[in-house]
Design a protein around this motif. Structure first.
Motif, short mmCIF file in Angstrom:
data_model
loop_
_atom_site.label_atom_id
_atom_site.label_comp_id
_atom_site.label_asym_id
_atom_site.label_seq_id
_atom_site.Cartn_x
_atom_site.Cartn_y
_atom_site.Cartn_z
N ALA A 240 0.68 -1.38 -0.12
CA ALA A 240 0.07 -0.06 0.05
C ALA A 240 0.83 1.32 0.02
O ALA A 240 0.75 2.09 -0.72
N LEU A 241 1.85 1.22 0.75
CA LEU A 241 2.76 2.35 1.01
C LEU A 241 3.44 2.75 -0.55
O LEU A 241 3.48 3.78 -1.05
N LEU A 242 3.88 1.67 -1.26
CA LEU A 242 4.53 1.59 -2.52
C LEU A 242 3.49 2.16 -3.68
O LEU A 242 3.75 2.90 -4.24
N ALA A 243 2.37 1.82 -3.30
CA ALA A 243 1.25 2.30 -4.39
C ALA A 243 0.81 3.82 -4.08
O ALA A 243 0.85 4.63 -4.98
N LEU A 244 0.63 4.17 -2.83
CA LEU A 244 0.49 5.59 -2.47
C LEU A 244 1.41 6.48 -2.71
O LEU A 244 1.36 7.67 -3.34
N PHE A 245 2.69 5.90 -2.35
CA PHE A 245 3.88 6.98 -2.62
C PHE A 245 4.04 7.02 -4.15
O PHE A 245 4.53 8.16 -4.68
N GLY A 246 3.96 6.13 -5.00
CA GLY A 246 3.82 6.10 -6.15
C GLY A 246 3.06 6.76 -6.95
O GLY A 246 3.28 7.48 -8.07
N ALA A 247 1.73 7.06 -6.27
CA ALA A 247 0.81 8.02 -6.78
C ALA A 247 0.98 9.11 -6.41
O ALA A 247 0.21 10.13 -6.77
N ALA B 145 -0.31 8.82 3.42
CA ALA B 145 0.15 7.48 2.87
C ALA B 145 0.38 6.49 3.80
O ALA B 145 -0.23 5.56 3.96
N ILE B 146 1.01 6.97 5.21
CA ILE B 146 1.27 6.18 6.13
C ILE B 146 0.19 5.64 7.04
O ILE B 146 -0.31 4.46 7.07
N PRO B 147 -0.72 6.51 7.34
CA PRO B 147 -2.09 6.20 7.80
C PRO B 147 -2.97 5.55 6.92
O PRO B 147 -3.58 4.39 7.66
N ALA B 148 -3.00 5.71 5.76
CA ALA B 148 -3.85 5.06 4.74
C ALA B 148 -3.53 3.55 4.60
O ALA B 148 -4.17 2.69 4.62
N ALA B 149 -2.08 3.47 4.48
CA ALA B 149 -1.35 2.18 4.47
C ALA B 149 -1.63 1.20 5.64
O ALA B 149 -1.99 0.13 5.68
N TYR B 150 -1.65 1.83 6.73
CA TYR B 150 -1.99 1.11 8.08
C TYR B 150 -3.56 0.53 8.20
O TYR B 150 -3.69 -0.58 8.41
#
Length: 464
Positions: free
Chosen positions: A118-125, A132-137
């Motif tokens: 999730a982090l990779l996808a969010l940072f990539g976007a 990104a961090i709380p969303a990935a969590y």
């Protein structure tokens, strides 16, 4: 803080009740423990989550007025609090029932993998780290919960469906309230020391103490995992009245903890400057503090799983009494000696507290549970490490010491690696030479049972 409140000591309570219920095949008690766990934890989660969602702006405005960017991420965590609570209760129930592999898959494989992807996808976007961090969590928590729920529905629900839940509300609250106070007090130890250093000393003392504490935590990777696996076993054996088996197994686990703890603690006690020199010459002044802390923690590890035995036997209140007594004694010593002696004073206060507390707790636990925690065989790893460290000290005299010289950092790393290799190699060789105990072999074979089954299946598959 919110996670400590939401868990409310229920982790060990659920593990204890689930393990005892499985041991005596009491489905009503198992269902009651899980039901009450959901009721209490989710109620606290809704209250705390609402407080974070609605009150974060005011809290930040008062305490961190220049950090307004953290308001939205904290609100996201407030929204996630009930999901964390649901996930927490499911995992602890599986853990107590002995389904440790399923719990590990959900918590240590699915959750971190989902978070990373999730982090990779969010940072990539191009999403900001604040979001990104709380969303990935959030994504990881949901994935872990779905995995745990699938195991629960398949293996647990058929056992408790149609059974009337028996909730031991008064007994559970009497158990979890002291544990929560225990957890909060334990988490306050580091904050208390930092506060004392901030008032009476300098920021350098804070850095030195933090570095020493971080290094001493290495041994807990092994002992923490080992005790995590042993807690349900303690509850099950006590529920079955097998105190003699518990006594024998506790001695084995204590010996294993000491055997491993002697490696990092032995090296840091004998060669603290070398170990710190690997991090950099600026950390070498922490050597005396590191040595004293390691001596204190090694004594604590060698005492055995005293807190786990108290808690899993239903004596959570007594564990809090011990902690309060130790904290009070340490506080008085720290306020007297830390202003004058700094981090070395703090470490010495910790050592004196351990020397005062451990014998009292050890005697009480052995008498209360009618077990014996120690035996002569514990001296085997101590003897092996004493010989290995002696050889290591001789080798260290023959090698140039670069711990205080930043210009020869690589040489210092090589020196420390050689010393560690000599000590660890000699230690392991001596232990192998001295041999494994019969009861240790039996427990290892039982623990390795699932792995041996997988190995046999793989062999049969290739044989076909």
């Amino acid at each position: 803080i919110v996670r400590a409140i939401v868990s409310f000591g229920l982790g060990r309570s659920l593990v204890r009740d689930a393990a005892a219920a499985i041991a005596i095949e009491d489905a009503a008690r198992l269902k009651g423990a899980i039901k009450f766990g959901f009721m209490l934890s989710l109620s606290l989660a809704l209250v705390c989550g609402s407080a974070l969602l609605l009150g974060t702006g005011e809290i930040v405005a008062v305490f961190l007025p220049t950090q307004t960017k953290i308001i939205e991420p904290i609100r996201v965590f407030g929204f996630l609090t009930p999901i964390f609570s649901f996930n927490f209760v499911l995992l602890q129930a599986l853990y107590g029932m002995g389904r440790i592999r399923d719990m590990v898959v959900a918590n240590n494989v699915v959750e971190p993998l989902a978070r990373l992807l999730a982090l990779l996808a969010l940072f990539g976007a191009g999403v900001s780290g604040y979001y990104a961090i709380p969303a990935a969590y959030a994504i990881a928590l949901v994935a872990s919960s779905v995995c745990a729920l699938a195991v629960f529905a398949r293996h647990v629900w058929p056992m408790i469906a149609g059974v009337k839940a028996v909730m031991r509300v008064k007994e559970t609250l009497a158990f979890v309230v002291p544990l929560t106070l225990n957890d909060l007090a334990t988490k306050s130890f580091r904050a208390f020391n930092i506060g004392v250093f901030a008032v009476y000393r300098t920021t350098v003392d804070v850095s030195i103490f933090n570095v020493a504490l971080k290094l001493t935590g290495v041994a807990y990777f092994f002992s923490g995992s080992l005790m995590g696996a042993f807690r349900p076993r303690i509850a099950a054996l006590l529920a079955q009245g097998q105190n003699d088996v518990l006594s024998a197994e506790t001695r084995v686990y204590t010996r294993w903890i000491v055997t491993f703890a002697l490696i990092p603690y032995g090296l840091m006690i004998a060669f603290p400057a070398d170990v710190l020199g690997v991090l950099g010459s600026q950390f070498v002044p922490a050597a005396p503090t590191l040595r004293i802390l390691c001596i204190a923690l090694l004594i604590g590890q060698a005492a055995g799983p005293l807190m786990a035995l108290l808690v899993m036997s239903g004596r959570a209140r007594q564990s809090v009494y011990c902690l309060v007594a130790a904290a009070s004694f340490y506080t008085l010593l720290a306020l007297r000696f830390v202003p004058e002696y700094g981090t070395v004073g703090a470490a010495m206060c910790g050592l004196v507290t351990v020397l005062m507390l451990v014998p009292v707790m050890s005697i009480y636990v052995q008498r209360a549970l009618k077990i014996r925690l120690y035996g002569r065989r514990m001296l085997k790893p101590v003897f092996a490490m004493a010989i290995a460290l002696s050889v290591g000290l001789i080798v260290s005299r023959l090698l140039p010491d670069m711990s205080a010289d930043e210009g020869h950092h690589l040489l210092q790393i090589v020196r420390t690696a050689v010393i560690a290799a000599v000590v660890v190699g000699g230690y392991v060789a001596l232990l192998v030479r001295l041999g494994i105990e019969p009861e240790e072999r039996a427990i290892l074979e039982e623990a390795a049972g699932p792995l041996l089954k997988i190995r046999r299946k793989v062999r049969r598959m290739f044989a076909r």
